[in-house]
Design an enzyme around this catalytic site. Structure first.
Site, mmCIF file in Angstrom:
data_model
loop_
_atom_site.group_PDB
_atom_site.id
_atom_site.type_symbol
_atom_site.label_atom_id
_atom_site.label_comp_id
_atom_site.label_asym_id
_atom_site.label_seq_id
_atom_site.Cartn_x
_atom_site.Cartn_y
_atom_site.Cartn_z
ATOM 1 C CG ASP A 100 -12.774 -2.084 -1.314
ATOM 2 O OD1 ASP A 100 -12.302 -3.207 -1.555
ATOM 3 O OD2 ASP A 100 -12.308 -1.031 -1.786
ATOM 4 C CG ASP A 119 -1.958 -1.076 1.191
ATOM 5 O OD1 ASP A 119 -1.981 -1.835 0.203
ATOM 6 O OD2 ASP A 119 -2.756 -1.158 2.142
#
EC number: 5.3.1.16
Length: 255
Positions: A129, A8
Site C-alpha cells: 500500500d 471491507d
C-alpha cells in the site's frame, strides 16, 4: 484480466473508507455473507476481504464473518488486514481461505513472508500500500521510507503468488487508477500484480488492459460496484479472461 470484488469489514459490516480514513466510513451492508453470495452470483471468480479492524489493531476482529463467507462461497476467498504472524496466517488458511495477504509484516518481518510462502505455495500474497511511492503500514496509519518498487523487487523471488498494490491517494475516490505507479510496480515485480484503488467506471477498467502484458493480472473493485457505477457481470465480459477481444487505448469504446 481478473476482476475481484472487495468486501471491507468493520465491526462486522461491509463498508468503504475514503483514502483509508477510518473517520470517513460509508456503510453498505450489515450482511457480509449475503453480499459475498451476491458477488459470486454475478460471476466473480474470487473475493477479496479486508479486516479493517484487524489492520488497525493488529488482531482479528471479524473472524465470524470471514469464516461464514468462506463456508458459504464456492469461489476462492483471500483476506488481508492484521495478518502479522505465521499462526494467524495458517489459521485463516485452515478455515477455508485460499490466500492470505501480508502487508505490515512484509516491512517489519520479511523472513516471515518467506517462511509462509515456502510452507504454503500459491497461498501467500504481499500487499503493498503506497502513498506517494512509499509504503504505508498498520492500516495505513504509519508511513515508512521504503519505496513500493523496492519492496516489490525484494519479494519477487520469494515464492509468493502475487502482489496487490494499492494507491492510497486514489483508494475510495473513484478518481481512476494511478497507471504510472502500476506500470512501475509491474516492471519491478516478476510475479503477477493486482491493482487496487481508484476504479470508478468501466473506462478505468479498460485503461488497465494495456498493462496486462506487463504483468498486471487483476484488479480489485470496491466502491464503484456498491455505488452501481460498474456492473460486475458487464465488467467481467469486457475485460475478463473470456472477453471476446481486447480494446486498445485509442478505441472509441472507452468513451
Amino acid at each position: 484480466m481478473e476482476i475481484i470484488p472487495a468486501i471491507d469489514l468493520l465491526d462486522g459490516a461491509c463498508v468503504r473508507l475514503h483514502q483509508g480514513d477510518y473517520d470517513q466510513v460509508t456503510r453498505f451492508s450489515d450482511d457480509p455473507v449475503a453480499q459475498a453470495l451476491s458477488w459470486q452470483s454475478q460471476g466473480a471468480k474470487r473475493l477479496h476481504l479486508v479486516d479493517l479492524d484487524g489492520a488497525k489493531r493488529g488482531e482479528p476482529a471479524n473472524d465470524a464473518a470471514v469464516r461464514a463467507i468462506a463456508n458459504a462461497l464456492d469461489i476462492p476467498v483471500q483476506l488481508g488486514g492484521g495478518v502479522r504472524s505465521i499462526e494467524r496466517a495458517e489459521d485463516l488458511l485452515n478455515c477455508g481461505l485460499e490466500r492470505v495477504i501480508l502487508g505490515t509484516v512484509a516491512i517489519e518481518q520479511p523472513d516471515l513472508v518467506q517462511v509462509l510462502a515456502e510452507r504454503h505455495p500459491g497461498s501467500v500474497v504481499v500487499g503493498i500500500d503506497a502513498n506517494k511511492g512509499k509504503v504505508a503500514t498498520r492500516g495505513w496509519l504509519e508511513q515508512s521510507d521504503v519505496l513500493a518498487t523496492d519492496l516489490a523487487r525484494r519479494f519477487s523471488d520469494s515464492g509468493i503468488a502475487a502482489i496487490i498494490t494499492t494507491d492510497i491517494a486514489t483508494d475510495g475516490t473513484l478518481a481512476g487508477p494511478n497507471l504510472d505507479a502500476l506500470r512501475e510496480m509491474a516492471q519491478a515485480s516478476s510475479v503477477p500484480v493486482i491493482a487496487s484503488g481508484g476504479i470508478g467506471c468501466m473506462a478505468d477498467l479498460l485503461s488497465l488492459l494495456p498493462l496486462e502484458d506487463q504483468g498486471v493480472s487483476g484488479v480489485i473493485v470496491g466502491r464503484a460496484l456498491y455505488d452501481g457505477r460498474i456492473d460486475l457481470a458487464e465488467a467481467i465480459g469486457a475485460i475478463g479472461d473470456d472477453r471476446l477481444q481486447d480494446i486498445t487505448c485509442g478505441s472509441t469504446d472507452l468513451a
